[in-house]
Write an enzyme that holds these catalytic residues in place. Structure first.
Site, PDB file in Angstrom:
ATOM      1  CD  GLU A  50      31.761  42.769  39.846  1.00 38.25           C
ATOM      2  OE1 GLU A  50      31.840  43.640  38.985  1.00 38.25           O
ATOM      3  OE2 GLU A  50      32.670  41.996  40.099  1.00 38.25           O
TER       4      GLU A  50
HETATM    5  C1  FAD Z   1      24.492  46.183  32.360  1.00 34.49           C
HETATM    6  C2  FAD Z   1      25.745  45.369  32.459  1.00 34.49           C
HETATM    7  C3  FAD Z   1      26.863  45.938  33.017  1.00 34.49           C
HETATM    8  C4  FAD Z   1      28.073  45.211  33.068  1.00 34.49           C
HETATM    9  N1  FAD Z   1      29.206  45.797  33.543  1.00 34.49           N
HETATM   10  C5  FAD Z   1      30.401  45.171  33.360  1.00 34.49           C
HETATM   11  C6  FAD Z   1      31.643  45.839  33.605  1.00 34.49           C
HETATM   12  O1  FAD Z   1      31.673  46.987  34.057  1.00 34.49           O
HETATM   13  N2  FAD Z   1      32.799  45.187  33.310  1.00 34.49           N
HETATM   14  C7  FAD Z   1      32.809  43.923  32.810  1.00 34.49           C
HETATM   15  O2  FAD Z   1      33.885  43.395  32.550  1.00 34.49           O
HETATM   16  N3  FAD Z   1      31.650  43.245  32.604  1.00 34.49           N
HETATM   17  C8  FAD Z   1      30.462  43.841  32.857  1.00 34.49           C
HETATM   18  N4  FAD Z   1      29.279  43.175  32.603  1.00 34.49           N
HETATM   19  C9  FAD Z   1      29.333  41.787  32.191  1.00 34.49           C
HETATM   20  C10 FAD Z   1      28.813  40.857  33.267  1.00 34.49           C
HETATM   21  O3  FAD Z   1      29.712  40.792  34.355  1.00 34.49           O
HETATM   22  C11 FAD Z   1      28.561  39.495  32.612  1.00 34.49           C
HETATM   23  O4  FAD Z   1      27.384  39.659  31.832  1.00 34.49           O
HETATM   24  C12 FAD Z   1      28.385  38.374  33.585  1.00 34.49           C
HETATM   25  O5  FAD Z   1      29.581  38.120  34.265  1.00 34.49           O
HETATM   26  C13 FAD Z   1      27.930  37.070  32.924  1.00 34.49           C
HETATM   27  O6  FAD Z   1      28.612  36.805  31.737  1.00 34.49           O
HETATM   28  P1  FAD Z   1      27.770  36.504  30.395  1.00 34.49           P
HETATM   29  O7  FAD Z   1      26.746  37.559  30.265  1.00 34.49           O
HETATM   30  O8  FAD Z   1      28.704  36.318  29.293  1.00 34.49           O
HETATM   31  O9  FAD Z   1      27.010  35.149  30.694  1.00 34.49           O
HETATM   32  P2  FAD Z   1      27.610  33.678  30.494  1.00 34.49           P
HETATM   33  O10 FAD Z   1      28.948  33.585  31.098  1.00 34.49           O
HETATM   34  O11 FAD Z   1      27.465  33.292  29.080  1.00 34.49           O
HETATM   35  O12 FAD Z   1      26.592  32.840  31.390  1.00 34.49           O
HETATM   36  C14 FAD Z   1      25.274  32.477  30.955  1.00 34.49           C
HETATM   37  C15 FAD Z   1      24.635  31.582  32.018  1.00 34.49           C
HETATM   38  O13 FAD Z   1      25.412  30.393  32.210  1.00 34.49           O
HETATM   39  C16 FAD Z   1      25.798  30.258  33.558  1.00 34.49           C
HETATM   40  N5  FAD Z   1      27.160  29.716  33.610  1.00 34.49           N
HETATM   41  C17 FAD Z   1      28.220  30.103  32.875  1.00 34.49           C
HETATM   42  N6  FAD Z   1      29.305  29.381  33.221  1.00 34.49           N
HETATM   43  C18 FAD Z   1      28.925  28.548  34.181  1.00 34.49           C
HETATM   44  C19 FAD Z   1      29.591  27.555  34.951  1.00 34.49           C
HETATM   45  N7  FAD Z   1      30.894  27.327  34.807  1.00 34.49           N
HETATM   46  N8  FAD Z   1      28.878  26.881  35.872  1.00 34.49           N
HETATM   47  C20 FAD Z   1      27.583  27.141  36.063  1.00 34.49           C
HETATM   48  N9  FAD Z   1      26.886  28.063  35.371  1.00 34.49           N
HETATM   49  C21 FAD Z   1      27.553  28.759  34.442  1.00 34.49           C
HETATM   50  C22 FAD Z   1      25.711  31.652  34.143  1.00 34.49           C
HETATM   51  O14 FAD Z   1      25.480  31.635  35.543  1.00 34.49           O
HETATM   52  C23 FAD Z   1      24.535  32.250  33.390  1.00 34.49           C
HETATM   53  O15 FAD Z   1      23.341  31.882  34.002  1.00 34.49           O
HETATM   54  C24 FAD Z   1      28.077  43.888  32.598  1.00 34.49           C
HETATM   55  C25 FAD Z   1      26.927  43.311  32.059  1.00 34.49           C
HETATM   56  C26 FAD Z   1      25.775  44.043  31.963  1.00 34.49           C
HETATM   57  C27 FAD Z   1      24.569  43.408  31.310  1.00 34.49           C
END
Ligand code: FAD
Length: 596
Positions: free
Chosen positions: A440
């Site tokens: 989220e």
């Molecule tokens: C169990 C689980 C359930 C989920 N459920 C859903 C769901 O129902 N629907 C859905 O659509 N998604 C879902 N997700 C996805 C989840 O919302 C994302 O994993 C999350 O938003 C982060 O994206 P990412 O994992 O790609 O990390 P990334 O975006 O790659 O981020 C990696 C790191 O970089 C940091 N970062 C990235 N961009 C920036 C920036 N601009 N400035 C500062 N820091 C930054 C982040 O804070 C993080 O620490 C789920 C994930 C999991 C693991």
């Protein structure tokens, strides 16, 4: 063992003593609600969660979900629990009456959610996602879509999912590639692959209504070119019942650290039929309606885990015999004293206690504002409430989930090695609660939302709903003998928050990286000051009541002790947070990227 008694007395305190529940019941939308009804509903909700959901928490974790030929099976007992959940009307509790909901305040809905998340976080995700999907549909869906889908989602017969994430795009949704092609009949065909979709496929409901972000062919690049679509798992027949299977298939489920009974799915959309929700290219706006509701909901997950972790740790600390009290044996008849006598164990228990009670008080404040924002009598009242919710949503999401994880960790520490092994179910709290800091929008992104969007919006107007009551409380209570040093502590922390706010506004305007560098510490600071204000108000209420003999005397005395602990042992963090914010970005940004 995982131990849980619904915290009904504290919920009642928060609703009717700390906050003014009658402000809600005075609204036309809630004219049939009163505090007694709220209490009865929460009591029943407490029974359902502790008697039906809690017993499935550890077994669901061990068994997990299974995927076979595109079909996801939830752990044993989940289907029956979900059926009871729907039959009990819990899915409809705070949903709008015009579509078959019971129309209770969201404030009560959030308290029910807290109990669900405490007793079975994995289970809670299924109805949680449906709730978020309904918010977006209600706000942005056409009348036809609303009439077709909302009643069944409210009854729980159909559930919802939210499909944003793709393998190459998580935080940065502007990168997403799923395509939507318009059809002559006004529908769309969607193709693409989504990952990490909670409740994307399962056996609990008859149909699953996916809300999917996708890009139209003529869309501008980036975040401004995204549209939102409703894509049902089963297309509806003319009579509105689920018929032909749509082109969406679960191709995998994620193997993950926790919430194992929640199916986290990879979904392939292959020419799937969908309907536009909101205007073309304005999907993010609609999605934000859903995400804001979900963000508050995820914050409440942190609160739920904080409570169950606390209660489980207390039960163990009273039983486990190790060592003797430093003040001399307290239970000489026993071979050793229970570990609850040791100051370091009490440090952990008290921290967990104030985490849960503080978040409950703050969560209810925000939930009430959410109800006023939606149903308030005049426009100004609604706008003020909306401003407050906008400001506090990232705080609730990030601080509550940080504190929920902290509490889960402290519960494990209280159990020692017996917490680390699986038998007692305490390590499950640590595993389950960890994700709430990530999904989220990660907590880092929440902090950026706070400093980058919520603070500067409307020239800082969002802050009023928080700063004005705190300043007024300090001014009114400077000489209040019931509060003693507490007002000084609050005033100092509030002063630091005001200085930090000014610095971020000034430096951030010249250099956005300065705001980014301060964001996480600032979010915690504003959260701590909000909690400090609520604890001070708690004491002002509790002290006079603690003198009256009766069954509640212990409740109020304990509240006062908890507030003192918060002021002595938690609020001092505000000074170091301020120093970190003041230090700015320099040392954080000093190394070149390739020097890491
Ligand atoms: C169990 C689980 C359930 C989920 N459920 C859903 C769901 O129902 N629907 C859905 O659509 N998604 C879902 N997700 C996805 C989840 O919302 C994302 O994993 C999350 O938003 C982060 O994206 P990412 O994992 O790609 O990390 P990334 O975006 O790659 O981020 C990696 C790191 O970089 C940091 N970062 C990235 N961009 C920036 C920036 N601009 N400035 C500062 N820091 C930054 C982040 O804070 C993080 O620490 C789920 C994930 C999991 C693991």
């Amino acid at each position: 063992m995982q131990t849980y008694t619904p915290p009904l007395r504290d919920m009642k305190f928060v609703l009717t003593e700390l906050h003014d529940f009658s402000r809600l019941t005075a609204l036309e939308a809630f004219s049939e609600v009163d505090a007694d009804l709220a209490e009865t509903v929460l009591e029943e909700g407490g029974k359902f969660t502790s008697e039906v959901l809690l017993p499935l928490n550890m077994s669901g974790d061990r068994e997990g979900c299974r995927l076979e030929n595109g079909v996801v099976t939830t752990p044993h007992g989940f289907r029956d629990a979900y059926r009871q959940f729907c039959e009990g009307g819990w899915s409809a509790l705070s949903a709008p009456p015009e579509y078959g909901g019971q129309g209770l305040p969201e404030t009560i809905g959030m308290m029910l959610s807290e109990m669900i998340c405490a007793t079975n976080l994995s289970f809670g995700l299924y109805p949680g996602l449906t709730g978020g999907a309904m918010v977006a549909l209600r706000k942005y869906g056409s009348e036809e879509l609303k009439a077709q889908y909302l009643p069944k989602m409210i009854s729980g017969e159909w559930s919802g999912s939210m499909c944003l994430t793709e393998a190459h795009c998580g935080t940065d949704l502007g990168l997403l590639r799923t395509k939507a092609v318009p059809q002559e009949d006004g529908t769309y065909r969607l193709s693409g692959a989504k990952i990490f979709i909670s409740a994307g496929e399962h056996d609990l409901s008859e149909n699953i209504i996916h809300l999917v972000l996708a890009r139209l062919a003529d869309a501008p690049a980036g975040i401004k070119g995204i549209s939102l679509f409703l894509v049902p798992k089963f297309l509806l027949r003319d009579d509105g019942t689920p018929g032909e299977r749509n082109g969406v298939l679960c191709t995998g489920i994620e193997h993950k650290m926790g919430i194992k009974a929640s199916a986290t799915c990879q979904l392939a959309f292959d020419d799937a039929k969908g309907w536009l929700v909101g205007a073309p290219h304005k999907g993010m706006q609609a999605m934000f309606a859903m995400m804001n509701a979900e963000r508050l909901g995820v914050g409440i997950q942190g609160l739920g885990i904080a409570e169950v972790a606390y209660q489980s740790a207390v039960a163990y600390a009273k039983e486990r015999l190790q060592g003797r009290s430093l003040a001399g044996a307290k239970y000489p008849a026993l071979p050793a004293d229970p570990i609850v006598v040791h100051p370091d164990v009490r440090r952990m228990l008290m921290t967990m206690r104030v985490n849960a009670e503080g978040c409950r008080a703050l969560g209810a404040w925000v939930a009430m504002a959410l109800d006023v924002a939606e149903h308030g009598g005049d426009e100004r009242e609604r706008r003020d409430a909306e401003d407050f919710v906008a400001l506090m949503t990232p705080v609730v999401k990030a601080m509550f989930t940080d504190l929920g994880f902290e509490s889960a960790n402290l519960a494990m520490q209280t159990y020692g090695g017996h917490g680390y092994i699986a038998d007692h179910g305490v390590e499950q709290f640590v595993r389950d609660s960890r994700i709430a800091m990530i999904y989220e929008g990660t907590n880092g992104i929440q902090a950026l939302d706070l400093v980058g969007r919520k603070l500067p919006a409307h020239m800082g107007r969002n802050l009023r709903g928080l700063f004005h009551p705190i300043a007024a409380f300090i001014a009114e209570n400077k000489e209040n003998p019931l509060l003693g040093e507490m007002v000084t502590g609050l005033e100092r922390a509030f002063g630091a928050l005001q200085l930090a706010t000014g610095q971020i506004a000034e430096r951030g305007m010249k250099d956005p990286e300065e705001a980014g560098a301060a964001a996480t510490d600032y979010l915690r600071l504003i959260g701590l000051v909000s909690l400090a204000y609520l604890w001070a108000r708690t004491v002002a209420i509790a002290v006079p009541k603690s003198f009256a003999a009766g069954p509640d005397q212990a409740f109020y005395s304990t509240k006062i002790a908890s507030a003192r602990f918060f002021y002595d042992r938690v609020l001092p963090e505000s000074a170091s947070l301020y120093l970190k914010i003041k230090a700015g970005k320099a040392s954080m940004m000093a190394l070149a990227d390739d020097a890491f």
